[in-house]
Scaffold this motif. Structure first.
Motif, short mmCIF file in Angstrom:
data_model
loop_
_atom_site.label_atom_id
_atom_site.label_comp_id
_atom_site.label_asym_id
_atom_site.label_seq_id
_atom_site.Cartn_x
_atom_site.Cartn_y
_atom_site.Cartn_z
N HIS A 6 -38.79 -116.89 -48.19
CA HIS A 6 -38.59 -116.70 -50.02
C HIS A 6 -37.61 -117.67 -50.72
O HIS A 6 -38.09 -117.71 -51.21
N ASN A 7 -37.03 -117.31 -50.10
CA ASN A 7 -35.84 -118.59 -51.09
C ASN A 7 -35.81 -120.01 -50.39
O ASN A 7 -35.00 -121.01 -50.57
N VAL A 8 -36.40 -120.70 -49.61
CA VAL A 8 -37.10 -121.85 -48.81
C VAL A 8 -35.77 -122.18 -48.40
O VAL A 8 -35.74 -123.12 -47.97
N VAL A 9 -35.78 -121.23 -47.51
CA VAL A 9 -34.84 -121.63 -46.15
C VAL A 9 -35.08 -122.09 -45.50
O VAL A 9 -36.51 -120.92 -44.64
N ASN A 10 -35.38 -123.11 -44.52
CA ASN A 10 -36.47 -123.28 -43.39
C ASN A 10 -36.18 -122.07 -41.56
O ASN A 10 -34.92 -122.09 -41.56
N THR A 11 -36.83 -121.37 -41.74
CA THR A 11 -36.56 -120.85 -40.79
C THR A 11 -37.06 -121.44 -38.55
O THR A 11 -36.74 -120.78 -38.38
N PHE A 12 -38.18 -122.20 -39.41
CA PHE A 12 -39.04 -122.91 -37.71
C PHE A 12 -38.69 -124.23 -38.53
O PHE A 12 -39.92 -124.40 -39.68
N VAL A 13 -38.83 -125.01 -38.01
CA VAL A 13 -39.61 -126.46 -38.72
C VAL A 13 -39.63 -126.95 -36.70
O VAL A 13 -38.59 -126.84 -35.85
N ILE A 124 -29.88 -130.01 -43.05
CA ILE A 124 -28.43 -129.36 -43.97
C ILE A 124 -29.32 -129.32 -45.62
O ILE A 124 -28.98 -128.45 -46.29
N HIS A 125 -30.65 -129.41 -45.49
CA HIS A 125 -31.27 -128.71 -46.49
C HIS A 125 -30.54 -127.09 -46.38
O HIS A 125 -30.76 -126.42 -47.70
N ASN A 126 -31.10 -126.14 -45.49
CA ASN A 126 -30.61 -125.03 -45.35
C ASN A 126 -28.93 -124.76 -45.70
O ASN A 126 -28.81 -123.98 -46.55
N VAL A 127 -28.11 -125.85 -45.73
CA VAL A 127 -26.39 -125.58 -45.79
C VAL A 127 -26.40 -125.52 -47.30
O VAL A 127 -25.50 -125.28 -47.58
N CYS A 128 -27.22 -126.76 -47.19
CA CYS A 128 -27.29 -126.71 -49.44
C CYS A 128 -27.91 -126.10 -50.23
O CYS A 128 -27.28 -124.80 -50.84
N PHE A 130 -27.21 -122.24 -48.60
CA PHE A 130 -26.45 -121.71 -48.75
C PHE A 130 -25.29 -121.55 -49.51
O PHE A 130 -24.75 -120.74 -49.68
N LEU A 131 -24.69 -122.53 -48.88
CA LEU A 131 -23.63 -122.96 -50.02
C LEU A 131 -23.92 -123.44 -51.78
O LEU A 131 -23.37 -123.85 -52.34
N GLN A 132 -25.33 -123.23 -52.22
CA GLN A 132 -25.66 -123.09 -53.65
C GLN A 132 -25.50 -124.15 -53.78
O GLN A 132 -25.58 -124.52 -55.27
N HIS A 133 -25.51 -125.39 -53.46
CA HIS A 133 -26.32 -126.95 -54.32
C HIS A 133 -27.86 -127.12 -54.63
O HIS A 133 -28.37 -126.97 -54.10
N GLN A 134 -26.92 -127.36 -56.13
CA GLN A 134 -28.28 -127.78 -57.29
C GLN A 134 -29.20 -129.20 -56.58
O GLN A 134 -28.87 -129.65 -56.33
N ILE A 135 -31.10 -128.76 -57.03
CA ILE A 135 -31.44 -129.64 -56.48
C ILE A 135 -31.49 -130.54 -56.99
O ILE A 135 -31.34 -130.20 -57.97
N PRO A 136 -31.26 -132.24 -56.31
CA PRO A 136 -31.12 -133.14 -57.57
C PRO A 136 -32.20 -132.99 -58.47
O PRO A 136 -31.81 -133.64 -59.55
N LEU A 137 -33.14 -132.80 -58.53
CA LEU A 137 -34.49 -133.01 -59.70
C LEU A 137 -35.56 -131.74 -59.72
O LEU A 137 -34.90 -131.30 -58.53
N GLU A 138 -35.75 -131.62 -60.91
CA GLU A 138 -37.25 -131.29 -61.34
C GLU A 138 -38.02 -130.93 -60.08
O GLU A 138 -38.46 -131.78 -59.84
#
Length: 173
Positions: A6-13, A124-128, A130-138
């Motif tokens: 639900h937090n858009v964290v990839n759990t399987f790819v 890297i998306h999951n790391v971002c 986790f580190l609360q890195h903001q998504i660059p664009l809307e």
């Protein structure tokens, strides 16, 4: 194929299969399907993934009703679509964060290298997150992009899975 929470964290790819492969094929050969089937067969019967109409209905993989016959089924499809919107947002965030994986641009590498690139982008998306890195664009709202009118026939729908889906649909009222 990707699974996220639900937090858009990839759990399987699983990026091993090019776009020409059908969703149900990718699912049927995936480790995720094997693990969920194993769990289900060993008594863990209260876990479900949501898949679009390209996936097979299984006791642990809920899909929308084809041609919803009544209000219960239409309600289920609406709520299913809204819940599944999370994976569409996840794909949007990934493509926004890593412009190289946008389909129209294409990655001009071997399939093995493209698989590695996609997997690294997801990690890297999951790391971002986790580190609360903001998504660059809307990120656009993807909810209205889900259409159940393009559903494919699925000849191997199990009765158990259909019963589970109907119970879920009835409980949503």
């Amino acid at each position: 194929m990707a699974i996220c929470d639900h937090n858009v964290v990839n759990t399987f790819v699983d990026a091993r299969h090019p776009g020409a492969n059908h969703d149900s094929f990718v699912w049927n050969v995936s480790v995720a399907e094997q693990e969920l089937k194993f769990d289900y067969n060993n008594g863990k019967t209260n876990t479900w993934l949501l898949g679009d109409s390209g996936y097979p209905l299984q006791p642990y993989l809920m899909t929308p009703f084809r041609s919803a016959a009544d209000g219960i089924q239409r309600n289920y499809n609406t709520k299913h679509s809204k819940a599944r919107n999370v994976i569409e947002r996840c794909f949007g965030v990934l493509k926004n964060r890593f412009r190289c994986i946008i389909g129209s641009r294409g990655l001009h590498y071997s399939p093995e290298k493209v698989t590695q690139i996609v997997n690294v982008c997801c990690a890297i998306h999951n790391v971002c997150i986790f580190l609360q890195h903001q998504i660059p664009l809307e990120i656009p709202d993807m909810e209205n992009l889900v259409s159940y009118e393009e559903e494919l026939e699925n000849s191997n729908i199990s009765n158990t899975a259909a019963l589970i889906r109907m119970r879920i649909a009835e409980s949503l009222l």
